[in-house]
Design an enzyme around this catalytic site. Structure first.
Site, PDB file in Angstrom:
ATOM      1  N   GLU A 162       0.598  -1.152  -0.174  1.00 52.36           N
ATOM      2  CA  GLU A 162      -0.023  -0.210  -0.090  1.00 52.36           C
ATOM      3  C   GLU A 162       0.702   0.970   0.135  1.00 52.36           C
ATOM      4  O   GLU A 162       0.105   2.419  -0.775  1.00 52.36           O
ATOM      5  CB  GLU A 162      -0.542  -0.391   1.420  1.00 52.36           C
ATOM      6  CG  GLU A 162      -2.125  -1.337   1.478  1.00 52.36           C
ATOM      7  CD  GLU A 162      -2.982  -0.889   2.027  1.00 52.36           C
ATOM      8  OE1 GLU A 162      -2.884   0.104   3.126  1.00 52.36           O
ATOM      9  OE2 GLU A 162      -4.182  -2.156   2.403  1.00 52.36           O
ATOM     10  N   GLU A 163       2.113   1.376   0.778  1.00 52.08           N
ATOM     11  CA  GLU A 163       2.477   2.410   0.941  1.00 52.08           C
ATOM     12  C   GLU A 163       3.519   2.829  -0.719  1.00 52.08           C
ATOM     13  O   GLU A 163       3.160   4.107  -0.528  1.00 52.08           O
ATOM     14  CB  GLU A 163       4.008   2.197   1.724  1.00 52.08           C
ATOM     15  CG  GLU A 163       4.997   3.852   2.113  1.00 52.08           C
ATOM     16  CD  GLU A 163       5.620   3.357   3.552  1.00 52.08           C
ATOM     17  OE1 GLU A 163       7.029   3.869   3.045  1.00 52.08           O
ATOM     18  OE2 GLU A 163       5.592   1.987   3.929  1.00 52.08           O
ATOM     19  N   ARG A 164       3.683   2.149  -0.863  1.00 52.62           N
ATOM     20  CA  ARG A 164       4.354   1.996  -2.501  1.00 52.62           C
ATOM     21  C   ARG A 164       3.764   2.644  -3.505  1.00 52.62           C
ATOM     22  O   ARG A 164       3.771   3.463  -4.540  1.00 52.62           O
ATOM     23  CB  ARG A 164       5.312   0.945  -2.804  1.00 52.62           C
ATOM     24  CG  ARG A 164       6.261   1.049  -2.493  1.00 52.62           C
ATOM     25  CD  ARG A 164       7.136  -0.906  -2.038  1.00 52.62           C
ATOM     26  NE  ARG A 164       8.722  -0.745  -1.463  1.00 52.62           N
ATOM     27  CZ  ARG A 164       8.682  -1.510  -0.766  1.00 52.62           C
ATOM     28  NH1 ARG A 164       8.404  -2.975  -1.199  1.00 52.62           N
ATOM     29  NH2 ARG A 164      10.058  -1.995   0.158  1.00 52.62           N
TER      30      ARG A 164
END
Length: 432
Positions: free
Chosen positions: A290-292
């Site tokens: 999700e972060e990327r």
């Protein structure tokens, strides 16, 4: 059912105008080059739900409301905050929290909207319209780096103490993972949390901590065992007990405060461990997808804006008695860059669509992150060149993007780490 309830809640918020209520921040400082740097250019991205691969009318309603907030509450003050080296996180996060933007995919019972991750991608895209990289990054740390593990695995007590006020904007969060000798190599962190009775005693230090000088709490990754195979746990820690060593001066992301912090016998209750003790590393790896993807979505919009503003500027700027844009080398290069942007956008939407259906998109997210960082560097360098001397000033978006976007190839896993992950999924990584 949860998604349906979240969508209904989103519709109610939009119709009631609760999403964004205007609250003025007061006067700001305007740039001498405002006429050049502040003019907004419409993105080339699809803007209707009928044409979009993954967005619905609810996504676009969310984006429209956030854009109004950005234009009225953030962008008029960006130059001032860049010059000061810090933006007022508590004030901005409270505005965002009141409008519902800090928990779009978080549980409704803790103040979130309960929507799927595609809505977080939509928010990340719209935050790319902020005219610097530091503020979107700080917001992303709050929404998609410090709170995902807490929302998924934390106890109800921890969620009410830390998650709920983070979603409402009453608390600013930071992430304590990276250390001086452990950036992309998360497994090498040295910070220790030794259990003594009902508490952990924490010693060590964290580096490159976004929001670090303004944070109220930290989501901390620390070693909670000894021996060759160190177990890592994720711990919620109230920040007053942490020593802030210094605010770090950076190449870019000027308006986002970044701190080096130390823990000297800091006592934290054992109940502050998120989920199962020893699972912190696993939780951190899970949220990297999700972060990327969030980071890629955010930088895509800014990349679009930089290209569009470069087109506008080179159409006006003349060299050798004709607009710079009319030189084939220029308009061909811009066409190449826009093509690369659209290819990356398609990869982002494909990965997001697969992810919200429950698929492992680690390879695709890593590919998108790798391409996003490299493309941002290409766009920043090429477009700055076409701005000439104006591009070398600090007041235009292209120079700010040139500085800020360099972090994309370093943060949340360096390019080389992304390549290693991709090779692993391709089964081409040599064995040790």
């Amino acid at each position: 059912m949860a998604l349906r309830e979240g969508a209904l809640r989103l519709n109610v918020l939009v119709r009631s105008r609760h999403f964004y209520k205007l609250t003025s921040l007061g006067g700001g400082v305007r740039s001498l080059t405002e006429k050049v740097s502040s003019k907004q250019v419409k993105s080339s991205a699809p803007e209707t739900a009928a044409d979009h691969l993954i967005y619905t009318q609810e996504h676009f309603a969310l984006k429209e409301s956030l854009r109004k907030l950005i234009d009225q509450e953030i962008n008029p003050y960006v130059d001032q905050w860049e010059a000061e080296g810090k933006f007022p996180a508590h004030k901005i996060f409270k505005i965002l929290g009141n409008a519902g933007f800090l928990g779009v995919n978080k549980p409704v019972e803790y103040g979130g909207l309960g929507l799927d991750f595609s809505f977080s991608v939509a928010v990340a895209e719209e935050l790319g319209n902020i005219r610097c990289g530091g503020i979107p990054m700080a917001i992303g740390v709050q929404t998609d780096m410090t709170t995902p593990a807490l929302a998924r695995f934390g106890s109800d007590e921890l969620k009410r103490e830390f998650l709920l006020p983070s979603i409402s904007g009453d608390k600013v969060a930071c992430l304590g993972v990276s250390e001086v000798g452990a950036g992309s190599d998360v497994s090498s962190i040295k910070t220790k949390a030794v259990r003594k009775g009902d508490e952990y005693v924490i010693n060590g230090g964290k580096m490159w901590t976004t929001n670090g000088t303004q944070a109220d709490w930290m989501c901390l990754l620390a070693n909670t065992s000894d021996g060759h195979f160190l177990q890592k746990s994720t711990i919620c820690d109230s920040f007053p007990r942490v020593h802030i060593a210094r605010k770090i001066d950076k190449l870019g992301m000027w308006s986002s405060d970044t701190a080096e912090v130390f823990f000297d016998d800091v006592h934290v209750p054992c109940k502050n461990v998120i989920g199962q003790e020893g699972m912190g590393f696993t939780y951190q790896m899970l949220q990297f997808q999700e972060e990327r993807l969030w980071a890629v979505a955010n930088i895509l919009t800014t990349t679009d804006n930089v290209i569009q503003e470069t087109i506008q500027y080179t159409r006006q700027r003349k060299i050798f008695k004709q607009p710079v844009l009319h030189h084939q080398a220029v308009h061909f290069r811009l066409a190449e860059l826009q093509t690369e942007v659209e290819l990356l956008r398609s990869l982002l939407y494909r990965a997001t669509a697969l992810y919200i259906k429950g698929n492992d998109v680690t390879k695709l997210a890593s590919m998108a992150k790798l391409k996003g960082g490299r493309l941002a560097r290409e766009v920043g360098d090429s477009c700055l060149q076409y701005w000439g001397g104006m591009g070398y000033t600090s007041d235009v978006l292209v120079s700010r993007f040139y500085r800020d976007s360099r972090l994309m190839s370093i943060g949340a896993g360096a390019d080389e780490v992304m390549l290693g992950i991709i090779c692993k999924y391709m089964d081409t990584l040599p064995g040790k």
